[in-house]
Write a protein that holds these residues in place. Structure first.
Motif, short mmCIF file in Angstrom:
data_model
loop_
_atom_site.label_atom_id
_atom_site.label_comp_id
_atom_site.label_asym_id
_atom_site.label_seq_id
_atom_site.Cartn_x
_atom_site.Cartn_y
_atom_site.Cartn_z
N LYS A 8 10.07 -6.16 7.87
CA LYS A 8 9.35 -7.42 7.85
C LYS A 8 8.42 -7.50 6.63
CE LYS A 8 8.31 -11.39 9.58
NZ LYS A 8 9.26 -12.48 9.55
N TYR A 9 7.75 -6.41 6.33
CA TYR A 9 6.84 -6.38 5.18
C TYR A 9 7.59 -6.67 3.89
CZ TYR A 9 3.08 -4.99 2.07
OH TYR A 9 2.12 -4.98 1.10
N LYS A 10 8.76 -6.07 3.73
CA LYS A 10 9.56 -6.29 2.53
C LYS A 10 10.02 -7.74 2.43
CE LYS A 10 11.08 -1.51 2.16
NZ LYS A 10 12.19 -0.56 2.32
N GLU A 11 10.28 -8.37 3.57
CA GLU A 11 10.66 -9.78 3.56
C GLU A 11 9.50 -10.65 3.08
OE1 GLU A 11 11.86 -10.82 7.53
OE2 GLU A 11 13.59 -9.46 7.50
N VAL A 12 8.31 -10.34 3.54
CA VAL A 12 7.13 -11.14 3.22
C VAL A 12 6.57 -10.82 1.84
CG1 VAL A 12 4.75 -11.62 3.95
CG2 VAL A 12 6.55 -11.38 5.66
N SER A 13 6.62 -9.57 1.43
CA SER A 13 6.01 -9.12 0.17
C SER A 13 7.04 -8.36 -0.66
CB SER A 13 4.81 -8.23 0.46
OG SER A 13 3.85 -8.92 1.22
N SER A 14 8.08 -9.04 -1.06
CA SER A 14 9.18 -8.38 -1.76
C SER A 14 8.78 -7.82 -3.12
CB SER A 14 10.36 -9.34 -1.92
OG SER A 14 9.97 -10.47 -2.66
N GLU A 15 7.69 -8.31 -3.71
CA GLU A 15 7.28 -7.82 -5.03
C GLU A 15 6.51 -6.50 -4.95
OE1 GLU A 15 3.95 -10.11 -3.34
OE2 GLU A 15 6.05 -10.58 -3.56
N ASP A 16 6.03 -6.13 -3.77
CA ASP A 16 5.29 -4.89 -3.62
C ASP A 16 6.23 -3.68 -3.65
OD1 ASP A 16 3.01 -6.36 -3.34
OD2 ASP A 16 2.81 -6.05 -1.19
N GLU A 17 5.72 -2.58 -4.19
CA GLU A 17 6.47 -1.33 -4.19
C GLU A 17 5.92 -0.44 -3.08
OE1 GLU A 17 7.01 2.58 -7.01
OE2 GLU A 17 6.81 0.64 -7.97
N LEU A 18 6.78 0.01 -2.20
CA LEU A 18 6.36 0.84 -1.09
C LEU A 18 6.87 2.26 -1.25
CD1 LEU A 18 7.18 -1.57 1.88
CD2 LEU A 18 4.96 -1.16 0.83
#
Length: 60
Positions: A8-18
């Protein structure tokens, strides 16, 4: 649960690197007075060589 959160986080904040960490495979020392004092000394630019033997051993 973590996989659902990450998806879900990747869907909402796709520009962030995790970066995922598997903490069960990492050594995590007990955080006691030696560790806290050592961190404090290192934060104020005390050289590692000046830490006590116990602090140095625990902060490696």
């Amino acid at each position: 649960m973590s996989k659902a959160f990450l998806k879900k986080y990747k869907e909402v904040s796709s520009e962030d690197e995790l970066t995922e960490l598997n903490l069960s495979k990492k050594y995590i020392p007990d955080i006691d007075a030696d560790v806290l004092n050592g961190w404090g000394q290192l934060r104020i630019v005390i050289k590692v060589e000046n830490l006590s033997v116990e602090q140095h051993k625990k902060l490696r």
